[in-house]
Design a protein around this motif. Structure first.
Motif, short mmCIF file in Angstrom:
data_model
loop_
_atom_site.label_atom_id
_atom_site.label_comp_id
_atom_site.label_asym_id
_atom_site.label_seq_id
_atom_site.Cartn_x
_atom_site.Cartn_y
_atom_site.Cartn_z
N CYS A 106 38.57 15.91 19.85
CA CYS A 106 37.75 15.33 18.78
C CYS A 106 36.80 16.34 18.15
N THR A 107 37.09 17.62 18.25
CA THR A 107 36.24 18.64 17.65
C THR A 107 36.55 18.78 16.16
N TYR A 108 35.55 19.18 15.40
CA TYR A 108 35.70 19.34 13.96
C TYR A 108 34.58 20.25 13.48
N ILE A 109 34.64 20.65 12.21
CA ILE A 109 33.54 21.36 11.57
C ILE A 109 33.52 20.96 10.10
N HIS A 110 32.31 20.77 9.55
CA HIS A 110 32.21 20.46 8.14
C HIS A 110 32.47 21.74 7.34
N VAL A 111 33.11 21.58 6.19
CA VAL A 111 33.53 22.73 5.39
C VAL A 111 32.34 23.61 4.98
N THR A 112 31.17 23.03 4.76
CA THR A 112 30.03 23.85 4.36
C THR A 112 29.52 24.72 5.51
N ASP A 113 29.62 24.22 6.73
CA ASP A 113 29.26 25.05 7.88
C ASP A 113 30.28 26.17 8.08
N ALA A 114 31.54 25.88 7.79
CA ALA A 114 32.56 26.92 7.88
C ALA A 114 32.30 28.00 6.83
N ALA A 115 31.94 27.60 5.62
CA ALA A 115 31.66 28.56 4.55
C ALA A 115 30.48 29.45 4.92
N ALA A 116 29.45 28.84 5.52
CA ALA A 116 28.28 29.61 5.93
C ALA A 116 28.64 30.68 6.95
N ALA A 117 29.62 30.38 7.81
CA ALA A 117 30.04 31.34 8.82
C ALA A 117 30.61 32.60 8.18
N TYR A 118 31.40 32.44 7.11
CA TYR A 118 31.96 33.60 6.42
C TYR A 118 30.86 34.48 5.84
N VAL A 119 29.88 33.86 5.21
CA VAL A 119 28.80 34.62 4.59
C VAL A 119 28.03 35.42 5.65
N LEU A 120 27.66 34.75 6.73
CA LEU A 120 26.87 35.40 7.77
C LEU A 120 27.64 36.52 8.45
N ALA A 121 28.92 36.30 8.69
CA ALA A 121 29.73 37.33 9.35
C ALA A 121 29.91 38.55 8.46
N ILE A 122 30.05 38.34 7.15
CA ILE A 122 30.17 39.46 6.22
C ILE A 122 28.86 40.24 6.14
N GLU A 123 27.75 39.52 6.14
CA GLU A 123 26.44 40.15 5.99
C GLU A 123 25.96 40.84 7.26
N HIS A 178 25.49 36.59 17.60
CA HIS A 178 25.94 37.78 16.88
C HIS A 178 25.53 37.80 15.42
N PHE A 179 25.52 36.63 14.76
CA PHE A 179 25.09 36.65 13.36
C PHE A 179 24.33 35.41 12.91
N GLY A 180 23.76 34.70 13.84
CA GLY A 180 22.81 33.64 13.50
C GLY A 180 23.41 32.37 12.94
N TRP A 181 24.71 32.14 13.17
CA TRP A 181 25.32 30.90 12.67
C TRP A 181 24.98 29.73 13.57
N LYS A 182 24.73 28.58 12.96
CA LYS A 182 24.54 27.34 13.72
C LYS A 182 24.98 26.18 12.83
#
Length: 203
Positions: A106-123, A178-182
Motif C-alpha cells: 500500500c505504498t505510494y507517493i504524491h507526484v508533487t513530492d516526487a517532483a521535489a525529489a528531482y529538484v533537490l537531487a539535482i541541486e 543526503h539532500f533534504g527531501w521529505k
C-alpha cells in the motif's frame, strides 16, 4: 543516455527506477526479506519490467564508477495524483475500502513530492552512484498495515512491535539525509481536511 551524459561531462544524472526491482511490487510478487525496507535490500525482480530496471541500475553504477558521473537512482512505488485515476471522489472511496491488498504494501507517493525529489537531487549532487527510496509517510490502506500483512500477506516478515499503524514500511531516511527531501503529502491528512474525521474510524 547515461553514456552520453558521461561523455558530455554532465554534473548529475538521475535514473528513474522502480520498487519493482525488488520483486515485492508488480506481477509475481515475492515477500521482502525484512521490514522496514531500506536501499540495501537485494534486488530480486520477478518480471521483465523489474529486471530491466535492475539492469539499468547496474549500468548506472558502472558509468558512475569508471567515468565519474554523479548518479542518483530513484526507486518509486505507485506515483499518484488525487485528481487522476478516475477522479477525486473515486480516490476517497478507494481509500476508505483499501484493505491492504494493494501491491507494494500500500505504498505510494504524491507526484508533487516526487517532483521535489528531482529538484533537490539535482541541486545537491554527490559523488558516485546512490539509490534512494521515496514514499509518502503513510500507506494507502484503511486498516493497520500490520493487520493487513498478517491477513493478506502472511509470508511477509513482521514489522517492529512499535511500528506506527499506518506508517510506510519503506525507509526514506537516506534521501532526507543526503539532500533534504521529505514527503509533504499524505492521503490521511487530506482526508481529515476534506471530511473532518479520521478515515480509519470509518473502515
Amino acid at each position: 543516455v547515461l553514456q552520453t551524459a558521461a561523455d558530455l561531462k554532465h554534473r548529475r544524472f538521475i535514473y528513474t527506477s522502480s520498487c519493482q526491482a525488488y520483486g515485492v511490487w508488480g506481477d509475481n510478487r515475492i515477500a521482502p526479506q525484512r521490514l522496514p525496507m531500506d536501499e540495501t535490500l537485494p534486488l530480486l525482480p520477478q518480471n521483465a519490467y523489474g529486471l530491466a530496471k535492475m539492469a539499468n541500475e547496474r549500468y548506472a553504477e558502472i558509468v558512475a564508477r569508471y567515468q565519474g558521473l554523479s548518479t542518483a537512482i530513484f526507486r518509486f512505488p505507485w506515483v499518484m495524483d488525487w485528481e487522476l485515476d478516475g477522479g477525486e471522489e473515486h480516490i476517497w472511496k478507494q481509500f476508505e475500502k483499501a484493505k491492504g491488498q494493494n501491491e507494494g504494501m500500500c505504498t505510494y507517493i504524491h507526484v508533487t513530492d516526487a517532483a521535489a525529489a528531482y529538484v533537490l537531487a539535482i541541486e545537491n549532487p554527490r559523488p558516485g552512484c546512490e539509490a534512494y527510496h521515496f514514499t509518502a509517510a503513510d500507506v494507502f490502506c484503511s486498516m493497520p498495515l500490520r493487520d493487513a500483512l498478517v491477513t493478506l500477506h502472511p509470508d511477509h516478515p513482521a514489522l517492529p512491535a512499535d511500528w506506527p499503524a499506518y506508517k510506510s514500511p519503506v525507509n526514506t531516511t537516506k534521501a532526507e539525509q543526503h539532500f533534504g527531501w521529505k514527503a509533504v503529502w499524505t492521503i490521511t491528512e487530506l482526508y481529515r481536511q476534506k471530511f473532518g474525521r479520521e478515515p480509519h474510524d470509518e473502515a
